[in-house]
Design a protein around this motif. Structure first.
Motif, mmCIF file in Angstrom:
data_model
loop_
_atom_site.group_PDB
_atom_site.id
_atom_site.type_symbol
_atom_site.label_atom_id
_atom_site.label_comp_id
_atom_site.label_asym_id
_atom_site.label_seq_id
_atom_site.Cartn_x
_atom_site.Cartn_y
_atom_site.Cartn_z
ATOM 1 N N ALA A 508 4.262 -69.656 31.860
ATOM 2 C CA ALA A 508 4.119 -69.399 33.298
ATOM 3 C C ALA A 508 5.445 -69.589 34.012
ATOM 4 N N SER A 552 2.709 -64.643 34.720
ATOM 5 C CA SER A 552 2.775 -64.816 33.284
ATOM 6 C C SER A 552 4.185 -64.487 32.802
ATOM 7 N N VAL A 560 -4.741 -64.113 29.918
ATOM 8 C CA VAL A 560 -5.106 -64.494 31.285
ATOM 9 C C VAL A 560 -6.606 -64.246 31.459
ATOM 10 N N PRO A 586 -2.408 -65.121 37.635
ATOM 11 C CA PRO A 586 -3.203 -65.919 36.686
ATOM 12 C C PRO A 586 -3.796 -67.177 37.333
ATOM 13 N N LEU A 589 -3.897 -69.706 31.986
ATOM 14 C CA LEU A 589 -3.084 -69.045 30.967
ATOM 15 C C LEU A 589 -3.362 -69.726 29.637
#
Ligand code: ZN
Length: 733
Positions: A508, A552, A560, A586, A589
């Motif tokens: 992330a 992401s 996701v 997201p 994750l």
């Protein structure tokens, strides 16, 4: 009793397993307090010397089969004819040496004596003669006690702590056969205080550079230097006192007063490095505190003591939001507190205040629990905890964190309670019946984390570089990770990093500011995944109150399964429709790298769960924990109805599974009035290879349980739990 105990310690030395923490391995040389299992305290008042009848009191405490009894030596009030100047003798002492009488009677009953001291206040004659001993306000005035205004607060940075207190310790140690010293109220794990005495002014000038802020403020460089100087002074005083009390008796001990449950400001890892014995002055709960507050205390203290003694004080009197010192607390509440103390691996310390009680209902509460403990003592001698999950104790985030609320946020900002992330995760783990240990963020090396399949990190926003590196290494070795919200986004002191230090692990990148706190945002289910089992019938889940906007990372290829549906009005109903029903932001994750599974939630799902009680969020967190643990069976599982906290230990005779029954209308608001028994609990317990189980016994019910064993797998059923049950598994081999 002392002789027998010492014999047992020596003879069990060869049995100590190699899995035990290093500190606890020098078995034959272990000092007396490391094998202590039961502790009590009679806390005297100044008037008690007038009439206290020593004999019946000591007989009562002996009936609890105590290893050690805490008795008032001195500090504020001396209970013996002291010769130390300005050490105030009880005005009711007369010709008595009450402490001496108590010590002699206690020793005659085979119990150890720890002198209970208080270093925090002294009288006006000391203030006049030794002004540099005392705390001062900004205007130079001393700080009288809030209720007992003839007492004045002493300063930790002054010579009262390095000269007067050691002089008193030496006098007591020279006159009486005491086995240790305990100071009430110091140092505590709470906030730092700011004082303006001459000694503190010197510290501010020389070590801190300026007068520190009165409140926690880790954004201030002055506060940071003061925190370090304050901790250094605490540790220095602690070492000086340990040194003073062991001059005549090498196996004596200084015991500081700690506690605080999961809400600590002072670094408990650093305190654990000097403490030979960690006492948690965590005597009960108040208001809306959940019942598991005491078990949490054990979980916080254990990883920093690494097998060394931890005691937890249980107030037999009614300490709560409103305190009554001289009436008995609800007996089921007291029993549950002592049960949590024991289950979490601490030693119970039963405490009554005042030598002339008019309420004696508390006496049997302690006696019933302690005699049961004594009758089953071997099963409470733990070697190591058994758990698959480590939960990171986010020390600095709890102490210093300022985030999550912004001016102008919806319906006004509420102060972030920094422990609520951990509390929400904890509640989810309890409901999911996971067995877990806490680990401290300053101790995440390979040896510490080796026993665990997964590390759970509830918003460790302020995370030191070393902790981040150690978490990355853990994942690199195949360990799994579940983390939430702002974990690793700031340095140890709260300076913002460019992104998450663990962004590559989460998959992330930070994409914007914090969003929230706001209600009525959602998480959209984006496909099928084991983490979403049980959510058939909905494509929306409740969203966290606050989230970090993330995207992401391209390199990480994270799945996701949940995306953000942003806030829209909750009122009035005409306006309640989504303005942006779909995004690709997201909300969770998920990654798999080799054996390692990583789940990251950009929102404060744990804290939102705690604040809302929304069952979908609890279920989601439990699914996520199950997913990161992977497909292998848990080492211990307990299946049945009820809210239960479980601890599993390898013990000297084998193993023990502790089950605390929290199923109670007073679970989150004290006090417990009665117990609500739960039914059968089906247990699967993995024992070490080659160890044949000889018996499984329910220690509270006092009956043997039928069991089966297939290889390392032992199965049995606990028929029911009233308050607390301990299934003791005795093994051969
Ligand atoms: Zn001072």
């Amino acid at each position: 009793m002392i002789t027998r105990r010492e014999f047992l310690v020596a003879s069990s030395a060869s049995l100590i397993a190699s899995g035990l923490p290093v500190d606890a391995q020098t078995a034959s040389a272990r000092p007396w307090y490391e094998t202590m299992r039961r502790c009590g305290q009679l806390n005297l008042n100044e008037r008690d010397p007038e009439s206290l009848d020593v004999g019946p009191w000591i007989e009562y405490w002996a009936s609890l089969k105590l290893d050690a009894l805490l008795l008032n030596g001195g500090g504020i009030v001396a209970f013996y004819p002291t010769a130390v100047p300005y050490h105030h003798r009880s005005e009711f002492l007369g010709s008595r040496d009450l402490f001496g009488e108590l010590v002699a009677a206690t020793r005659a009953h085979g119990m150890r004596v720890v002198a209970r001291m208080d270093c925090n206040y002294a009288y006006g004659d000391a203030l006049a003669a030794r002004p540099e001993w005392f705390e001062r306000n900004r205007d130079g005035s001393p700080r009288p006690h809030g209720e007992s205004s003839w007492l004045y607060r002493t300063c930790m940075f002054g010579p009262y702590f390095t000269e007067q207190m050691p002089a008193i310790y030496r006098e007591i140690a020279g006159r009486y056969p005491v086995d240790g010293f305990f100071t009430n109220g110091w140092p505590s794990t709470g906030d730092l205080t700011v004082c303006y005495c001459v000694n503190c002014q010197r510290v501010y000038r020389d070590a801190v550079g300026a007068t520190p802020p009165e409140q926690v403020d880790a954004t201030s460089a002055v506060y940071r230097r003061y925190y370090d100087a304050y901790m250094a002074r605490v540790l220095d005083v602690w070492k000086q006192w340990q040194s003073a009390v062991t001059e005549k008796r090498p196996d004596s001990v200084y015991v500081g007063n700690l506690g605080g449950g999961i809400r600590t400001v002072k670094n408990v890892k650093q305190l654990g490095e000097v403490a030979r014995w960690f006492n948690a002055d965590h005597q009960g709960r108040a208001g809306d505190t959940p019942i598991w507050d005491c078990a949490q205390q054990g979980r916080v203290a254990r990883p920093v003591m690494r097998g060394r003694t931890i005691t937890n004080v249980t107030g037999a009197y009614s300490n709560s939001r409103i305190t009554w010192r001289h009436v008995t607390k609800s007996p089921p509440e007291t029993t549950m507190w002592m049960a949590q103390t024991t289950a979490s691996g601490m030693v119970p310390w039963f405490h009554w205040l005042g030598g002339a009680p008019e309420d004696t209902r508390w006496k049997e509460v302690g006696r019933a629990f302690f005699t049961w403990l004594a009758a089953n003592e071997a099963h409470f001698r733990n070697r190591r905890s058994i758990a698959d999950i480590a939960v990171l104790y986010p020390q600095r985030t709890i102490a210093f964190y300022r985030s999550g609320t912004r001016p102008g946020a919806w319906r006004g900002a509420e102060r972030v309670q920094t422990s609520e992330y951990l509390q929400g995760m904890y509640y989810a783990l309890l409901e999911g019946r996971f067995l877990f240990d806490f680990v401290h963020e300053d101790d995440l090396g390979a040896a510490t984390l080796a026993p665990y399949r997964a590390l759970v990190v509830p918003n460790a926003a302020y995370l030191p570089d070393q902790a981040c590196a150690e978490i990355r290494d853990f994942v690199g070795r195949g360990g799994s990770l579940l983390a939430t919200f702002e974990t690793s986004r700031y340095t140890a002191w709260g300076d913002a990093r460019p992104g998450f230090a663990l962004g590559d692990v989460f998959g992330a990148d930070v994409a914007g500011d914090l969003v929230g706190p706001s209600p009525n945002s959602y998480m959209r289910i984006g496909g099928r995944h084991p983490m979403l089992d049980g959510f058939e019938g909905t494509s929306l889940l409740p969203g966290p109150e606050t989230r970090v906007a993330v995207r992401s990372s391209r390199a990480a290829a994270a799945a996701v399964p949940l995306t953000v549906v942003p806030y829209y009005p909750a009122f009035p109903p005409e306006m309640v429709f989504p303005r942006t029903p779909r995004t690709d932001e997201p909300a969770a994750l998920l990654r798999q790298v080799g054996r390692s599974r990583i789940a990251y939630f950009p929102g404060d799902v744990d804290r939102t769960y705690w604040r809302s009680g929304n069952t979908d969020l609890g279920h989601l967190l439990q699914n996520a924990v199950r997913w990161v643990l992977g497909d292998t069976r848990p080492t211990v599982s307990v299946d049945g109805d009820g809210v239960v906290e479980a601890f599993a230990w390898e013990t000297e005779p084998g193993y023990a599974l502790h089950l605390l029954n929290y199923t109670n209308p007073n679970m989150t608001r004290g006090f417990i009035r009665r117990f609500y028994p739960i039914g059968p609990q089906r247990v699967e317990f993995t024992v070490a290879g080659g160890r044949a189980v000889r018996a499984v016994r329910a220690l509270r019910a006092g009956r043997d349980l039928r069991f089966t064993q297939e290889g390392t797998r032992v199965r049995f059923e606990v028929p029911g739990v009233i308050d607390y049950e301990v299934a003791a598994i005795e093994t051969g081999g």
